[in-house]
Design a protein around this motif. Structure first.
Motif, mmCIF file in Angstrom:
data_model
loop_
_atom_site.group_PDB
_atom_site.id
_atom_site.type_symbol
_atom_site.label_atom_id
_atom_site.label_comp_id
_atom_site.label_asym_id
_atom_site.label_seq_id
_atom_site.Cartn_x
_atom_site.Cartn_y
_atom_site.Cartn_z
ATOM 1 N N ILE A 51 85.603 27.772 42.941
ATOM 2 C CA ILE A 51 86.302 27.736 44.187
ATOM 3 C C ILE A 51 87.850 27.564 44.185
ATOM 4 O O ILE A 51 88.337 26.865 43.105
ATOM 5 C CB ILE A 51 85.734 26.304 44.829
ATOM 6 N N SER A 52 88.577 28.292 44.900
ATOM 7 C CA SER A 52 89.939 28.582 44.937
ATOM 8 C C SER A 52 90.551 26.931 45.247
ATOM 9 O O SER A 52 90.060 26.045 45.935
ATOM 10 C CB SER A 52 90.544 29.483 45.666
ATOM 11 N N TRP A 53 91.903 26.836 45.282
ATOM 12 C CA TRP A 53 92.615 25.499 45.614
ATOM 13 C C TRP A 53 92.379 25.179 46.916
ATOM 14 O O TRP A 53 92.112 23.939 47.004
ATOM 15 C CB TRP A 53 94.209 25.976 45.566
ATOM 16 N N SER A 54 92.197 26.352 47.917
ATOM 17 C CA SER A 54 92.391 25.495 49.143
ATOM 18 C C SER A 54 90.987 25.599 49.803
ATOM 19 O O SER A 54 90.621 25.098 50.937
ATOM 20 C CB SER A 54 93.000 26.764 50.524
ATOM 21 N N GLY A 55 89.954 26.196 48.802
ATOM 22 C CA GLY A 55 88.500 26.280 49.185
ATOM 23 C C GLY A 55 88.321 27.344 50.056
ATOM 24 O O GLY A 55 87.031 27.767 50.683
ATOM 25 N N SER A 56 89.403 28.190 50.344
ATOM 26 C CA SER A 56 88.940 29.646 51.133
ATOM 27 C C SER A 56 88.252 30.499 50.528
ATOM 28 O O SER A 56 87.633 31.564 51.256
ATOM 29 C CB SER A 56 90.278 30.065 51.734
ATOM 30 N N SER A 57 88.084 30.368 49.270
ATOM 31 C CA SER A 57 87.550 31.637 48.490
ATOM 32 C C SER A 57 86.591 30.851 47.436
ATOM 33 O O SER A 57 86.880 30.041 46.925
ATOM 34 C CB SER A 57 88.636 32.521 47.615
ATOM 35 N N THR A 58 85.591 31.401 47.538
ATOM 36 C CA THR A 58 84.335 30.856 46.523
ATOM 37 C C THR A 58 83.589 32.128 45.923
ATOM 38 O O THR A 58 83.534 33.236 46.478
ATOM 39 C CB THR A 58 83.314 30.182 47.322
ATOM 40 N N VAL A 59 83.138 31.936 44.745
ATOM 41 C CA VAL A 59 82.177 32.944 44.209
ATOM 42 C C VAL A 59 81.116 32.106 43.377
ATOM 43 O O VAL A 59 81.183 30.912 42.741
ATOM 44 C CB VAL A 59 83.149 33.566 43.375
ATOM 45 N N SER A 60 79.850 32.797 43.421
ATOM 46 C CA SER A 60 78.707 32.209 43.034
ATOM 47 C C SER A 60 78.025 33.345 42.270
ATOM 48 O O SER A 60 77.913 34.418 42.262
ATOM 49 C CB SER A 60 77.703 31.610 44.284
ATOM 50 N N ALA A 61 77.308 32.549 41.041
ATOM 51 C CA ALA A 61 76.518 33.473 39.978
ATOM 52 C C ALA A 61 75.168 33.968 40.988
ATOM 53 O O ALA A 61 74.733 33.345 41.791
ATOM 54 C CB ALA A 61 76.113 32.685 39.009
#
Length: 130
Positions: A51-61
């Protein structure tokens, strides 16, 4: 020095849910890219989500997409991993990790790899029974 402490692991039946937490101290949490990894017995540690600093971007396996959700609360210096529809193959020690680099808006490719992180927690055991 950043310290990370995971909690929330335990034993759950297949199909159940758990919520992991990662509490951070000793640094500026709001500018850390955060990630979750896991390591099953006899296997290498693998990426779960970031998750990015702000939480605006995430990525999952891929194995956890649609079942696990990563989030963070910068006011509380805490990251979470909501795990639903758990499967026996999710059994592992789960680790949280932090990196001072990154962005508020995107996840760099290195943050899907262990070497992308500077700090690690001690891990919390998740066991899913069939």
């Amino acid at each position: 020095q950043v310290q990370l402490v995971e909690s929330g692991g335990g034993l759950v039946q297949a199909g159940g849910s758990l919520r992991l937490s990662c509490a951070a101290s000793g640094g500026t949490f709001s500018i850390y890219t955060m990630g979750w990894f896991r390591q099953a017995p006899g296997k290498e540690r693998e990426f779960v989500a970031a998750i990015s600093w702000s939480g605006s971007s995430t990525v999952s396996a891929d194995p956890v997409k649609g079942r696990f959700t990563i989030s963070r609360d910068n006011a509380k210096n805490t990251m979470f991993l909501q795990m639903n529809s758990l499967k026996p193959e999710d059994t592992a020690v789960y680790y949280c990790a932090a990196d001072q680099g990154g962005s508020s808006r995107y996840i760099a490719s290195r943050h899907t790899r262990q070497e992308g992180y500077d700090y690690w927690g001690q891990g919390t055991q998740v066991t899913v029974s069939s």
